[in-house]
Design an enzyme around this catalytic site. Sequence first.
Site, mmCIF file in Angstrom:
data_model
loop_
_atom_site.group_PDB
_atom_site.id
_atom_site.type_symbol
_atom_site.label_atom_id
_atom_site.label_comp_id
_atom_site.label_asym_id
_atom_site.label_seq_id
_atom_site.Cartn_x
_atom_site.Cartn_y
_atom_site.Cartn_z
ATOM 1 N N ASP A 110 0.838 -1.198 0.000
ATOM 2 C CA ASP A 110 0.000 0.000 0.000
ATOM 3 C C ASP A 110 0.878 1.254 0.000
ATOM 4 O O ASP A 110 2.112 1.188 0.017
ATOM 5 C CB ASP A 110 -0.937 -0.040 1.213
ATOM 6 C CG ASP A 110 -2.343 0.435 0.892
ATOM 7 O OD1 ASP A 110 -2.491 1.290 0.003
ATOM 8 O OD2 ASP A 110 -3.290 -0.041 1.551
ATOM 9 N N ASP A 112 -9.862 3.477 -3.469
ATOM 10 C CA ASP A 112 -10.605 2.276 -3.088
ATOM 11 C C ASP A 112 -11.983 2.228 -3.741
ATOM 12 O O ASP A 112 -12.645 3.252 -3.920
ATOM 13 C CB ASP A 112 -10.801 2.241 -1.575
ATOM 14 C CG ASP A 112 -9.524 1.907 -0.835
ATOM 15 O OD1 ASP A 112 -8.451 1.976 -1.447
ATOM 16 O OD2 ASP A 112 -9.607 1.597 0.361
#
Length: 557
Positions: free
Chosen positions: A181, A242
């Site tokens: 990430d 997201d």
Amino acid sequence: MGIVGFRPGRTRAVVAGALIALAALATAVSAGQATAVAAPAAAAAAVVSAPPMGWASWNTFAAQINANVIKAQADAMVSSGLKDAGYQYVNIDEGWWQGTRDGAGNIVVDTNEWPGGMKAIADYIHSKGLKAGIYTDAGRDGCGYYFPTGRPAAPGSGSEGHYDQDFLQFSQWGFDFVKVDWCGGDAEGLNARNAYQAISDSIGRATAQTGRPMVLSICNWGRQNPWDWAPGMSSMWRTSADIIYFGESPSMDRVLTNFDAAQHPTAQSAGHYNDPDMLIAGMPGFTAAQNRTHVGMWAISGAPLLAGNNLTQMSSDTRAILTNREVIAVDQDSLGRQGTRVAEDQTGRQVYSKTLSGSGRRAVLLLNRTGSAGNITVRWSDLGLTGSATVRNLWTATDAGSFSGSYTTSVPAHEAVLLTVAGTDGSSPAGVSIVGTQSGRCIDINNSSTTNGTQAQLWDCGGQANQKWTYTSGKQLMIYGNKCLDAYNKGTTNGTTVVIWDCNGQTNQQWNVNTNGTITGVQSGLCVDASGAATANGTKIILWTCGNGTNQRWTLR
């Protein structure tokens, strides 16, 4: 990112090993549509053969995970038939680690939550015939520090400063996949390309020691244009934020946003995939029709398929959608192409085409973004096919029949129809010649080349296939049935070369054929021009500011 309450990327990982050098070279050769990809270091991530399929913990469980949660999902992947359908990765996302290290800097986990440590859970996943994935951050502090979700803020939960140590540990534990990430990297202002190259190289060094390649999933949410450089160091890269944030319900608007943001077809090839994020199909609040539309968009894109629903509570409808073998085959096709938009006769009613392996085979998505049902037509000329073709609906598993020239069907509002079309590739000299007013010669592709990046030129008109163009409803000038006239590297300046490239629906492949005889690029506004006002055979075709010269005047006949 960087906004309180905004939950950044949750994605997957791509591989580690020696095949990457060849794949990176192939990507660089095809870089006419995107920034050239630099060759990676000798040790780097390996390449997967198809978009990764599996399940990931974030969308349903957020950070509230432990060994029992993961074991239950692995069990359900097998019992539900997902494993038999091709799903193989069980990916542990954020929440497994709170940033603790021992005196030597090695990661330490809570063994009450992970009895036997992370090797034990990887072994359990492997015992089911599946592959195990894990998660970290490119920065010092991971997403759980900046955006705590279900656990306290966890400083130090990123891998920066410990790349070699952490990726070797993941490999020694037995993990096959690592998602990295970008919360820490973003907060620290790191250069994404440099950070992920260092990570890819670390994975390569770990693999050299353990013999276990790991899939590296770059998850920097499309920041710093990963499609321009990630294919040289990974097999998948996130292209957007997201698809669902912590505490939200699924949203078709977000699905469409992520689908659109992943449209970078020239970056994608077999082993290298744009990643619009994990699936939300089957999560509470989505209908079966929405699930089909969502999965169909990912399939036409050739995107990784990582389910995010709770597999232990999956409905029969969701199971049938996620395990549809014909839909999965479209996603997993060996060519690795990304489907692109080829027509939009009415705003919001779109046609996407994906070239499949084998002769004359296409997958087609008819996407209705509007609020009312309506007919959408797919024309064979837009797919690079000629003559008649047979049509099959993949969700209903029915053959629609054979049709000449086109096929029309009604698509419900906010839904999509997924088809396969089988016909004949348009390789015959059907089409029109583009004849220069000044030269009397035709726009020609030298020696009938089909190589991406071949520059167009003038040559004596002869009626051969390398001089025959089809002007599609999507404003493409198509040749050979699958190549399009293209402004090289999306150029918009005088002198940009005009080449052929795989048709991809981008605006640098769209042209206005004007009544004054000019042909102008939709993206650039520049005119197709015989370089230097020359008229000889071999004169190169370029873009130039439109003027009054007859070297910019063309007749289609």
